[in-house]
Enzyme design. Structure first.
Site, mmCIF file in Angstrom:
data_model
loop_
_atom_site.group_PDB
_atom_site.id
_atom_site.type_symbol
_atom_site.label_atom_id
_atom_site.label_comp_id
_atom_site.label_asym_id
_atom_site.label_seq_id
_atom_site.Cartn_x
_atom_site.Cartn_y
_atom_site.Cartn_z
ATOM 1 N N GLU A 150 0.828 -1.203 0.000
ATOM 2 C CA GLU A 150 0.000 0.000 0.000
ATOM 3 C C GLU A 150 0.864 1.255 0.000
ATOM 4 O OE1 GLU A 150 -3.735 1.926 2.541
ATOM 5 O OE2 GLU A 150 -2.320 0.577 3.537
ATOM 6 N N LYS A 227 -9.743 2.589 -2.537
ATOM 7 C CA LYS A 227 -9.979 2.017 -1.211
ATOM 8 C C LYS A 227 -11.387 2.357 -0.716
ATOM 9 C CE LYS A 227 -7.534 1.980 3.278
ATOM 10 N NZ LYS A 227 -6.252 2.425 3.888
ATOM 11 N N CYS A 265 -5.995 -2.610 2.333
ATOM 12 C CA CYS A 265 -5.718 -2.437 3.762
ATOM 13 C C CYS A 265 -6.949 -2.620 4.641
ATOM 14 C CB CYS A 265 -5.047 -1.086 3.997
ATOM 15 S SG CYS A 265 -4.239 -0.989 5.618
#
Length: 437
Positions: A150, A227, A265
């Site tokens: 990430e 995300k 994540c």
């Protein structure tokens, strides 16, 4: 093609990389950081080779992955530039009527190279140089599709709450400088690469997103995913910097390399996020992350593995490495003193399989490349065995979720009509006070 593969754990003892046992005993990078090298190192140090260790590893990791040799070129790069290369093959049973669908998956974990006080250009160029060598090592091992960690182009500066200088790392997903770098590597090695970056969407008011960009083996832009879930916990002040994703749950069809998706994540904490990628047909889901030991490490070996089981795909869990120190102190909003680091990013990158087995992890303290050869046909075999998808009854949960999302939602709770819910519960039999015992 074993000559294109890697030796598990590390390059050999003639290189600059410590053995896992040495690291567990306090040598090498683990000693320098004050952190344990890895769970695998502790097992190697304290459990003698033999039946007990094999049984422990079966319980921890499921069916055993075959360890194979590293290509000489990859071993040489790892030795010269001080990173690990670990490689495995999951030898699942072959089908009688279908040819294997073998794919070599790669994942890279790394620490930042230059201090956070260095000029931004130097920080970025040093990361490109470092990661470029690790991409070359993955290519020497025959990797087909590779994912970086990430926000790999920068320190994970979102703890600081400072917009400047860190937002200068944000760039266009298609044409930014990291896109040009990754495109060149794809073309050089005929490899698909997932590049997670900080994206600047100039067409929509310079909106910032945490984005994974997919490039094909020809260096072609395939697509991107933003995300979906932004953390609001501890020092993860990411909502200060970028917005939630707005592109759903895309799956990228790379032909013979499989259908891939990226759950970035914090999205790993949301089961429906994993599910949506499965409903769209994902076969491999990468989970590029940046997470620290004090907060999430007990979850790390569980969540991605659960997702692989529940959703019948491969999951590649990737975490960065090291402790990143920033020039200005910041607080965590918990009354404790201000500090200048996020905590230790504990690496431990691994691959989880649909049948619940997983590879050992990379080190908690060292940069590394993980290579895993899998057969995508395993998914159908596991699906036929467990019937999770067939018995899922999605419409049942769709109705519940639709009701929950309405303002007039009332929880489905059945109360015992014979109990006064305001009544104080009786004391436990035997009397006595509280306490732990």
């Amino acid at each position: 093609e074993d000559q294109n593969f890697g030796r598990a754990g590390r390059v050999d003892a003639t290189t600059t990389t410590s053995t896992m046992a040495d690291a567990a005993a306090g040598g090498g990078a683990a000693a320098a950081s004050g952190e344990v090298h890895s769970l695998e190192a502790l097992i190697e140090k304290h459990v003698p080779a033999g039946a007990d260790r094999d049984e422990m590893q079966r319980i921890l990791y499921g069916a055993k992955h075959e360890t194979v040799e590293v290509a000489a070129a990859a071993a040489a790069l790892a030795a010269e530039h001080d990173f690990d290369v670990r490689a495995y093959r999951y030898a699942s049973p072959r089908d009688a009527l279908r040819a294997p669908r073998l794919v070599r998956i790669g994942a890279i974990q790394n620490s930042i190279v230059r201090p956070t006080t260095a000029p931004l250009g130097e920080q970025y160029e040093a990361l490109c140089a470092r990661v470029g060598l690790m991409i070359d090592a993955a290519a020497a091992c025959g990797v087909n599709v590779l994912c970086l960690q990430e926000a790999w182009t920068m320190p994970f500066a979102f703890c600081t709450r400072e917009k400047r200088p860190w937002l200068e790392f944000a760039e266009d997903a298609r044409t930014g400088r990291s896109a040009q770098f990754v495109r060149a590597k794809c073309r050089q090695h005929r490899m698909a690469i997932v590049s997670p970056i900080l994206e600047r969407d100039a067409a929509h008011g310079d909106t910032i997103h945490n984005t994974a960009v997919v490039f094909g083996p020809n260096g072609n832009y395939v697509g991107k995913h933003r995300k979906n879930h932004i953390p609001r916990v501890g020092d993860f002040n990411e909502s200060t910097y970028y917005m939630e994703g707005n592109d759903g749950h895309p799956v990228f069809d790379l032909g013979p390399l499989g259908k891939i998706a990226i759950n970035i994540c914090y999205g790993r904490h949301h089961p429906l996020n994993w599910l949506a990628f499965a409903l769209n047909g994902a076969e491999i889901v990468f989970n590029p992350s940046a997470t620290v030991g004090a907060l999430s490490e007990p979850m790390w070996s569980i969540e991605q593995r659960n997702a692989a089981i529940a959703n019948n795909y491969y999951v590649v869990a990737i975490n960065r490495v090291g402790t990143e120190v920033f020039p200005n102190a910041f607080t965590s909003g918990n009354g404790k003193p201000a500090h200048t680091d996020f905590g230790h990013f504990y690496g431990s990158t691994y691959v989880a399989n649909p049948d619940g087995s997983r590879t050992p992890g990379l080190a908690r303290t060292r940069d590394g490349v993980l290579v895993t050869e899998v057969d995508l046909n395993l998914q159908q075999r596991v699906r036929d065995t467990w019937c999770f998808a067939m018995t899922a009854r999605h419409s049942l949960y769709a109705d519940t979720l639709a009701a929950y999302c309405r303002p007039d939602f009332v929880p489905q709770v059945v109360r015992d009509a014979g109990v006064d819910n305001d009544e104080v519960p009786p004391a436990p039999a035997g009397g006595g006070g509280g306490g732990d015992g």
